[in-house]
Design a protein around this motif. Structure first.
Motif, short mmCIF file in Angstrom:
data_model
loop_
_atom_site.label_atom_id
_atom_site.label_comp_id
_atom_site.label_asym_id
_atom_site.label_seq_id
_atom_site.Cartn_x
_atom_site.Cartn_y
_atom_site.Cartn_z
N HIS A 12 0.76 -1.24 -0.07
CA HIS A 12 0.00 -0.08 -0.06
C HIS A 12 0.87 1.34 -0.05
CE1 HIS A 12 -4.03 -2.12 1.59
NE2 HIS A 12 -3.44 -2.54 0.20
N TYR A 13 1.90 1.39 -0.85
CA TYR A 13 2.64 2.55 -1.01
C TYR A 13 2.15 3.29 -2.14
CZ TYR A 13 6.43 0.17 1.73
OH TYR A 13 7.25 -0.51 2.82
N LEU A 14 2.08 4.53 -1.93
CA LEU A 14 1.42 5.48 -2.78
C LEU A 14 2.27 6.65 -2.89
CD1 LEU A 14 -0.85 6.63 -4.85
CD2 LEU A 14 -2.12 7.60 -3.03
N THR A 15 2.83 6.92 -4.04
CA THR A 15 3.70 8.23 -4.20
C THR A 15 3.25 9.44 -3.93
OG1 THR A 15 5.28 9.33 -5.81
CG2 THR A 15 3.55 7.81 -6.78
N HIS A 50 -0.26 33.81 -1.62
CA HIS A 50 0.55 32.82 -1.03
C HIS A 50 -0.34 32.33 0.44
CE1 HIS A 50 3.79 30.46 0.35
NE2 HIS A 50 3.88 31.10 1.71
N ARG A 51 -0.73 33.33 1.22
CA ARG A 51 -1.20 33.10 2.52
C ARG A 51 -2.58 32.18 2.33
NH1 ARG A 51 -2.81 39.30 3.57
NH2 ARG A 51 -0.87 39.53 2.13
N TYR A 52 -3.06 32.09 1.11
CA TYR A 52 -4.40 31.21 1.03
C TYR A 52 -3.96 29.76 0.60
CZ TYR A 52 -6.56 35.86 1.27
OH TYR A 52 -6.92 36.98 1.84
N PHE A 53 -3.06 29.99 -0.27
CA PHE A 53 -2.53 28.45 -0.76
C PHE A 53 -1.85 27.86 0.32
CE2 PHE A 53 -1.69 31.15 -4.94
CZ PHE A 53 -2.96 30.80 -5.31
N PHE A 54 -1.49 28.51 1.43
CA PHE A 54 -1.18 27.89 2.58
C PHE A 54 -2.17 26.72 3.26
CE2 PHE A 54 -1.28 27.67 7.24
CZ PHE A 54 -0.38 26.79 7.57
N TYR A 55 -3.29 27.13 3.20
CA TYR A 55 -4.47 26.18 3.76
C TYR A 55 -4.64 25.10 3.10
CZ TYR A 55 -5.38 30.39 6.52
OH TYR A 55 -5.49 31.50 7.39
N PHE A 56 -4.48 25.11 1.72
CA PHE A 56 -4.29 24.06 0.61
C PHE A 56 -3.25 23.07 0.96
CE2 PHE A 56 -7.00 27.17 -1.68
CZ PHE A 56 -8.12 26.31 -1.98
N ALA A 57 -2.09 23.74 1.29
CA ALA A 57 -0.84 22.98 1.63
C ALA A 57 -1.08 21.92 2.74
CB ALA A 57 0.02 23.79 1.45
N VAL A 58 -1.77 22.52 3.91
CA VAL A 58 -2.20 21.77 5.04
C VAL A 58 -2.91 20.91 4.64
CG1 VAL A 58 -3.23 21.96 7.27
CG2 VAL A 58 -1.73 23.85 6.36
N VAL A 59 -4.03 20.78 3.86
CA VAL A 59 -4.81 19.89 3.75
C VAL A 59 -4.06 18.73 2.82
CG1 VAL A 59 -6.85 19.32 2.28
CG2 VAL A 59 -6.95 21.18 3.49
N ILE A 60 -3.27 18.87 2.10
CA ILE A 60 -2.66 18.10 1.10
C ILE A 60 -1.39 17.43 2.17
CG2 ILE A 60 -1.12 17.65 -0.78
CD1 ILE A 60 -2.27 20.20 -2.01
N SER A 61 -0.93 18.06 2.97
CA SER A 61 -0.16 17.45 3.95
C SER A 61 -0.90 16.62 4.94
CB SER A 61 0.76 18.40 5.07
OG SER A 61 1.59 19.22 3.79
N LEU A 62 -1.93 16.65 5.30
CA LEU A 62 -3.03 15.80 5.69
C LEU A 62 -3.21 14.49 4.97
CD1 LEU A 62 -5.42 18.20 7.63
CD2 LEU A 62 -3.93 16.68 8.68
N ILE A 63 -3.30 14.92 3.54
CA ILE A 63 -3.54 13.46 2.98
C ILE A 63 -2.23 12.65 2.65
CG2 ILE A 63 -4.07 12.85 0.51
CD1 ILE A 63 -5.97 15.36 0.38
N ASN A 64 -1.25 13.27 2.58
CA ASN A 64 -0.05 12.56 2.58
C ASN A 64 0.53 11.66 4.06
OD1 ASN A 64 1.74 15.37 0.58
ND2 ASN A 64 0.73 13.31 -0.05
N THR A 65 -0.27 12.48 4.75
CA THR A 65 0.02 11.65 6.15
C THR A 65 -0.88 10.42 6.18
OG1 THR A 65 0.51 13.76 7.33
CG2 THR A 65 -0.24 12.04 8.83
N TRP A 66 -2.01 10.56 5.80
CA TRP A 66 -2.99 9.38 5.83
C TRP A 66 -2.51 8.35 4.84
CZ3 TRP A 66 -6.32 7.20 8.48
CH2 TRP A 66 -7.37 6.47 7.90
N ASP A 67 -1.93 8.96 3.80
CA ASP A 67 -1.24 7.66 2.93
C ASP A 67 -0.01 7.03 3.74
OD1 ASP A 67 -2.93 8.52 0.82
OD2 ASP A 67 -1.39 10.00 0.01
N ALA A 68 0.78 7.59 4.41
CA ALA A 68 1.83 7.25 5.07
C ALA A 68 1.14 6.07 6.18
CB ALA A 68 2.80 8.41 5.82
N ILE A 69 0.19 6.58 6.65
CA ILE A 69 -0.29 5.77 7.93
C ILE A 69 -0.88 4.38 7.16
CG2 ILE A 69 -2.19 5.47 9.59
CD1 ILE A 69 -1.93 8.41 10.07
#
Length: 268
Positions: free
Chosen positions: A61-64, A150-169
């Motif tokens: 279950h590795y997803l790049t 940039h300040r608004y793109f930060f919120y999307f980056a947080v969501v994507i980091s959460l998704i990447n964290t879920w993938d790692a789990i």
């Protein structure tokens, strides 16, 4: 040149220097390395995004991260953790929802602005070296006016980091049950570095404590602000480290998926 009439008494006239810069060190080396590094990374990432294969290891279950979240109907079912919403046309990346926001977050990042302004645009290429352009309007015109988003793109980056964290789990839960291998370490290291880069962002630091007038009344936010300030000093290093961990993670998942070599397993 200052005239005799306006020059203070006793002051010397400025020297007429013909050279564009008096710097004798290799000031051009840093911009050159930046051009080579960013060009190499963008080339690799572009090729990988449009390969449309070798992004999922079903056994572990590795997803790049280059294909997360996988949302086209071309995606493998097990790799689509959040559904399939887009048609599988060749020009549409599997992670079409995430990649544009990640790109915009990095393009508008304060450090990356400095990096590509100096290296690609020569604006200016280094301190005490003249700008490569005759006119300079700053970030007051299109398209550079969009840097303020940039300040608004930060919120999307947080969501994507959460998704990447879920993938790692999820990668710890293979079809054979709990498993742990070298791929898990690489995925976790990548996610950790991504979080470090994301929360070290200047916008994150401002959101946490930028508008506080009395830190003593907000001890929790003050501690969080102190931590993000410590990371913020290392924002440049984290920006480059995450480019490296993203490429390494993607290459490792690709290599295992393509069966170039097996994953080093410690458990299952």
């Amino acid at each position: 040149m200052t005239s005799t009439a306006t020059r203070p008494r006793g002051a010397r006239a400025r020297a007429a220097i013909v050279a564009k810069t008096l710097r004798t060190d290799r000031w051009w080396f840093a911009p050159l390395i930046t051009v080579i590094g960013l060009t190499a990374w963008v080339t690799y990432a572009t090729v990988r995004v449009f390969m449309h294969k070798w992004y999922w290891v079903d056994d572990y279950h590795y997803l790049t991260p280059f294909y997360s979240p996988c949302v086209t109907d071309r995606c493998l079912t097990d790799a689509s953790h959040f559904g399939q919403y887009l048609p599988g046309w060749w020009l549409i990346p599997e992670a079409a929802f995430a990649l544009p926001f990640l790109l915009l977050f990095r393009l508008t990042c304060y450090y990356y602005r400095k990096a590509y302004y100096r290296s690609f645009w020569l604006s200016p290429p280094a301190c005490a070296v003249p700008d490569g352009h005759k006119a300079y309007s700053g970030e007051t015109r299109f398209p550079l006016l969009g840097q303020n988003l940039h300040r608004y793109f930060f919120y999307f980056a947080v969501v994507i980091s959460l998704i990447n964290t879920w993938d790692a789990i999820l990668a710890f839960h293979s079809p054979e049950g709990f498993g742990f291998g070298l791929g898990n370490i690489i995925l976790l290291a990548n996610v950790t570095m991504l979080w470090g880069y994301t929360i070290s962002c200047h916008s994150c630091r401002h959101i946490i404590g930028g508008r506080l007038k009395h830190f003593s009344k907000h001890p929790v936010r003050y501690r969080a602000w102190t931590f993000t300030s410590w990371l913020n000093v290392r924002h440049m290093q984290l920006a480059w480290i995450t480019l490296g961990t993203l490429a390494l993670t993607d290459f490792y998942v690709m290599a295992v998926a393509a069966e170039w070599f097996p994953d080093l397993r410690f458990i299952n």
